[in-house]
Design a protein around this motif. Sequence first.
Motif, PDB file in Angstrom:
ATOM      1  N   TRP A   1     -22.484  42.931 -11.676  1.00 42.78           N
ATOM      2  CA  TRP A   1     -23.141  43.637 -10.575  1.00 42.78           C
ATOM      3  C   TRP A   1     -24.651  43.640 -10.741  1.00 42.78           C
ATOM      4  O   TRP A   1     -25.401  43.716  -9.785  1.00 42.78           O
ATOM      5  N   LEU A   2     -25.132  43.553 -11.980  1.00 42.18           N
ATOM      6  CA  LEU A   2     -26.568  43.607 -12.223  1.00 42.18           C
ATOM      7  C   LEU A   2     -27.297  42.439 -11.585  1.00 42.18           C
ATOM      8  O   LEU A   2     -28.469  42.553 -11.235  1.00 42.18           O
ATOM      9  N   SER A   3     -26.641  41.303 -11.415  1.00 40.58           N
ATOM     10  CA  SER A   3     -27.321  40.135 -10.872  1.00 40.58           C
ATOM     11  C   SER A   3     -26.729  39.646  -9.560  1.00 40.58           C
ATOM     12  O   SER A   3     -27.450  39.270  -8.652  1.00 40.58           O
ATOM     13  N   ASN A   4     -25.411  39.663  -9.444  1.00 36.36           N
ATOM     14  CA  ASN A   4     -24.783  39.158  -8.231  1.00 36.36           C
ATOM     15  C   ASN A   4     -23.329  39.599  -8.231  1.00 36.36           C
ATOM     16  O   ASN A   4     -22.833  40.117  -9.222  1.00 36.36           O
ATOM     17  N   ASN A   5     -22.637  39.378  -7.110  1.00 32.86           N
ATOM     18  CA  ASN A   5     -21.239  39.795  -7.037  1.00 32.86           C
ATOM     19  C   ASN A   5     -20.283  38.610  -6.939  1.00 32.86           C
ATOM     20  O   ASN A   5     -19.141  38.769  -6.554  1.00 32.86           O
ATOM     21  N   MET A   6     -20.769  37.434  -7.308  1.00 33.59           N
ATOM     22  CA  MET A   6     -19.918  36.242  -7.278  1.00 33.59           C
ATOM     23  C   MET A   6     -19.522  35.797  -8.677  1.00 33.59           C
ATOM     24  O   MET A   6     -18.856  34.787  -8.845  1.00 33.59           O
ATOM     25  N   GLY A   7     -19.968  36.518  -9.706  1.00 30.94           N
ATOM     26  CA  GLY A   7     -19.642  36.147 -11.070  1.00 30.94           C
ATOM     27  C   GLY A   7     -20.412  34.953 -11.571  1.00 30.94           C
ATOM     28  O   GLY A   7     -20.043  34.352 -12.585  1.00 30.94           O
ATOM     29  N   LEU A   8     -21.508  34.598 -10.920  1.00 28.51           N
ATOM     30  CA  LEU A   8     -22.294  33.436 -11.325  1.00 28.51           C
ATOM     31  C   LEU A   8     -23.300  33.821 -12.407  1.00 28.51           C
ATOM     32  O   LEU A   8     -23.943  34.858 -12.319  1.00 28.51           O
ATOM     33  N   PRO A   9     -23.464  32.965 -13.427  1.00 29.35           N
ATOM     34  CA  PRO A   9     -24.522  33.214 -14.417  1.00 29.35           C
ATOM     35  C   PRO A   9     -25.886  32.933 -13.802  1.00 29.35           C
ATOM     36  O   PRO A   9     -25.987  32.385 -12.699  1.00 29.35           O
ATOM     37  N   ARG A  10     -26.939  33.265 -14.521  1.00 27.36           N
ATOM     38  CA  ARG A  10     -28.287  33.107 -13.971  1.00 27.36           C
ATOM     39  C   ARG A  10     -28.604  31.649 -13.638  1.00 27.36           C
ATOM     40  O   ARG A  10     -29.218  31.360 -12.615  1.00 27.36           O
ATOM     41  N   ASP A  11     -28.188  30.720 -14.517  1.00 31.00           N
ATOM     42  CA  ASP A  11     -28.471  29.315 -14.211  1.00 31.00           C
ATOM     43  C   ASP A  11     -27.623  28.830 -13.042  1.00 31.00           C
ATOM     44  O   ASP A  11     -28.027  27.928 -12.300  1.00 31.00           O
ATOM     45  N   GLY A  12     -26.466  29.451 -12.827  1.00 33.26           N
ATOM     46  CA  GLY A  12     -25.651  29.117 -11.662  1.00 33.26           C
ATOM     47  C   GLY A  12     -26.308  29.579 -10.371  1.00 33.26           C
ATOM     48  O   GLY A  12     -26.275  28.886  -9.351  1.00 33.26           O
ATOM     49  N   ILE A  13     -26.905  30.774 -10.412  1.00 34.28           N
ATOM     50  CA  ILE A  13     -27.616  31.285  -9.246  1.00 34.28           C
ATOM     51  C   ILE A  13     -28.823  30.403  -8.948  1.00 34.28           C
ATOM     52  O   ILE A  13     -29.118  30.078  -7.790  1.00 34.28           O
ATOM     53  N   ALA A  14     -29.535  29.987  -9.993  1.00 35.95           N
ATOM     54  CA  ALA A  14     -30.689  29.114  -9.806  1.00 35.95           C
ATOM     55  C   ALA A  14     -30.271  27.788  -9.179  1.00 35.95           C
ATOM     56  O   ALA A  14     -30.931  27.277  -8.270  1.00 35.95           O
ATOM     57  N   LEU A  15     -29.151  27.231  -9.646  1.00 31.09           N
ATOM     58  CA  LEU A  15     -28.646  25.983  -9.066  1.00 31.09           C
ATOM     59  C   LEU A  15     -28.283  26.183  -7.601  1.00 31.09           C
ATOM     60  O   LEU A  15     -28.573  25.326  -6.753  1.00 31.09           O
ATOM     61  N   LEU A  16     -27.668  27.316  -7.280  1.00 30.90           N
ATOM     62  CA  LEU A  16     -27.314  27.619  -5.896  1.00 30.90           C
ATOM     63  C   LEU A  16     -28.554  27.653  -5.005  1.00 30.90           C
ATOM     64  O   LEU A  16     -28.559  27.099  -3.909  1.00 30.90           O
ATOM     65  N   VAL A  17     -29.625  28.279  -5.490  1.00 33.34           N
ATOM     66  CA  VAL A  17     -30.855  28.371  -4.702  1.00 33.34           C
ATOM     67  C   VAL A  17     -31.465  26.987  -4.494  1.00 33.34           C
ATOM     68  O   VAL A  17     -31.928  26.648  -3.397  1.00 33.34           O
ATOM     69  N   VAL A  18     -31.444  26.155  -5.535  1.00 30.37           N
ATOM     70  CA  VAL A  18     -31.992  24.801  -5.415  1.00 30.37           C
ATOM     71  C   VAL A  18     -31.193  23.994  -4.396  1.00 30.37           C
ATOM     72  O   VAL A  18     -31.760  23.331  -3.520  1.00 30.37           O
ATOM     73  N   VAL A  19     -29.861  24.054  -4.493  1.00 33.05           N
ATOM     74  CA  VAL A  19     -29.008  23.325  -3.549  1.00 33.05           C
ATOM     75  C   VAL A  19     -29.236  23.823  -2.124  1.00 33.05           C
ATOM     76  O   VAL A  19     -29.341  23.023  -1.176  1.00 33.05           O
ATOM     77  N   TRP A  20     -29.330  25.132  -1.960  1.00 35.28           N
ATOM     78  CA  TRP A  20     -29.590  25.721  -0.640  1.00 35.28           C
ATOM     79  C   TRP A  20     -30.900  25.200  -0.070  1.00 35.28           C
ATOM     80  O   TRP A  20     -30.987  24.837   1.104  1.00 35.28           O
ATOM     81  N   ALA A  21     -31.924  25.158  -0.912  1.00 33.04           N
ATOM     82  CA  ALA A  21     -33.237  24.703  -0.454  1.00 33.04           C
ATOM     83  C   ALA A  21     -33.217  23.228  -0.053  1.00 33.04           C
ATOM     84  O   ALA A  21     -33.869  22.825   0.913  1.00 33.04           O
ATOM     85  N   LEU A  22     -32.460  22.426  -0.780  1.00 39.90           N
ATOM     86  CA  LEU A  22     -32.431  20.987  -0.511  1.00 39.90           C
ATOM     87  C   LEU A  22     -31.550  20.628   0.681  1.00 39.90           C
ATOM     88  O   LEU A  22     -31.772  19.592   1.319  1.00 39.90           O
ATOM     89  N   ILE A  23     -30.566  21.463   0.995  1.00 37.23           N
ATOM     90  CA  ILE A  23     -29.638  21.141   2.086  1.00 37.23           C
ATOM     91  C   ILE A  23     -29.911  21.961   3.338  1.00 37.23           C
ATOM     92  O   ILE A  23     -30.011  21.418   4.443  1.00 37.23           O
ATOM     93  N   ILE A  24     -30.033  23.278   3.191  1.00 34.46           N
ATOM     94  CA  ILE A  24     -30.133  24.143   4.371  1.00 34.46           C
ATOM     95  C   ILE A  24     -31.510  24.100   5.019  1.00 34.46           C
ATOM     96  O   ILE A  24     -31.619  24.059   6.254  1.00 34.46           O
ATOM     97  N   LEU A  25     -32.581  24.102   4.235  1.00 37.11           N
ATOM     98  CA  LEU A  25     -33.917  24.073   4.842  1.00 37.11           C
ATOM     99  C   LEU A  25     -34.130  22.833   5.718  1.00 37.11           C
ATOM    100  O   LEU A  25     -34.552  22.964   6.874  1.00 37.11           O
ATOM    101  N   PRO A  26     -33.839  21.616   5.226  1.00 35.24           N
ATOM    102  CA  PRO A  26     -33.991  20.449   6.105  1.00 35.24           C
ATOM    103  C   PRO A  26     -33.033  20.480   7.293  1.00 35.24           C
ATOM    104  O   PRO A  26     -33.389  20.055   8.396  1.00 35.24           O
ATOM    105  N   LYS A  27     -31.820  20.980   7.073  1.00 33.24           N
ATOM    106  CA  LYS A  27     -30.866  21.078   8.174  1.00 33.24           C
ATOM    107  C   LYS A  27     -31.392  21.989   9.275  1.00 33.24           C
ATOM    108  O   LYS A  27     -31.334  21.654  10.464  1.00 33.24           O
ATOM    109  N   ARG A  28     -31.923  23.143   8.880  1.00 28.12           N
ATOM    110  CA  ARG A  28     -32.420  24.090   9.861  1.00 28.12           C
ATOM    111  C   ARG A  28     -33.588  23.514  10.658  1.00 28.12           C
ATOM    112  O   ARG A  28     -33.706  23.736  11.867  1.00 28.12           O
TER     113      ARG A  28
END
Length: 219
Positions: A77-104
Amino acid sequence: MDQALNILVARLLAQRFVLRKDPLARRALIDEAFRESLEHRLAECGLQLLENPYAEHIAVALQPHMEEWVFGEGENWLSNNMGLPRDGIALLVVVWALIILPKRERQIARVEAGNEEQGDLFGAEKPIEHGEGVAQGVSEDALYADFGKVLGGKMRFTTNLGQLSKLGFVVRRNRMIYEGPMLDLMIDYAKLAPRIINGALADILKLSGTQIATAEIDA
């Protein structure tokens, strides 16, 4: 309406997401009375509907006031509610930035192109596009070459990517990473996009890289 509503709620709970072009999902998006009934039914269970016109799916999530009751126990709960470690969250943000920003950008450009002639009330309106044609994929190998060492190395990168796939954030196919059903629904574009566009992500990655390099030297 009750039977259709029951079916849609059951599918959302069991499958986690439904294509927005599905007949029941479309009804929830265009039928105001049906939408209100759906939101009321979900609210009774502490849930809310997730949808935005740029996403290809609709989904459900906990209402904010219910999150602590459900996820309040344990360290996750201290970081997220998906059970992702910090490097997993960082990877998620990078993937989001590379896919969703250009898509939008492509989606918004298409909508604006459909509204160029303001005086033509009966002009053809260009709908928002969805799917891989507008949400292009990212090479796993290229992503690792650019960010892998900063995000924990090969094993952590592979493990976290597999977890993102399991959670529905990404789809992996032929060593390519594509938008998953939850990627454009679970992350708040309005909050995250400005931070990335203004360079916050680059600063974080640069800092993380410095910390990793320092750790390696100390070792």
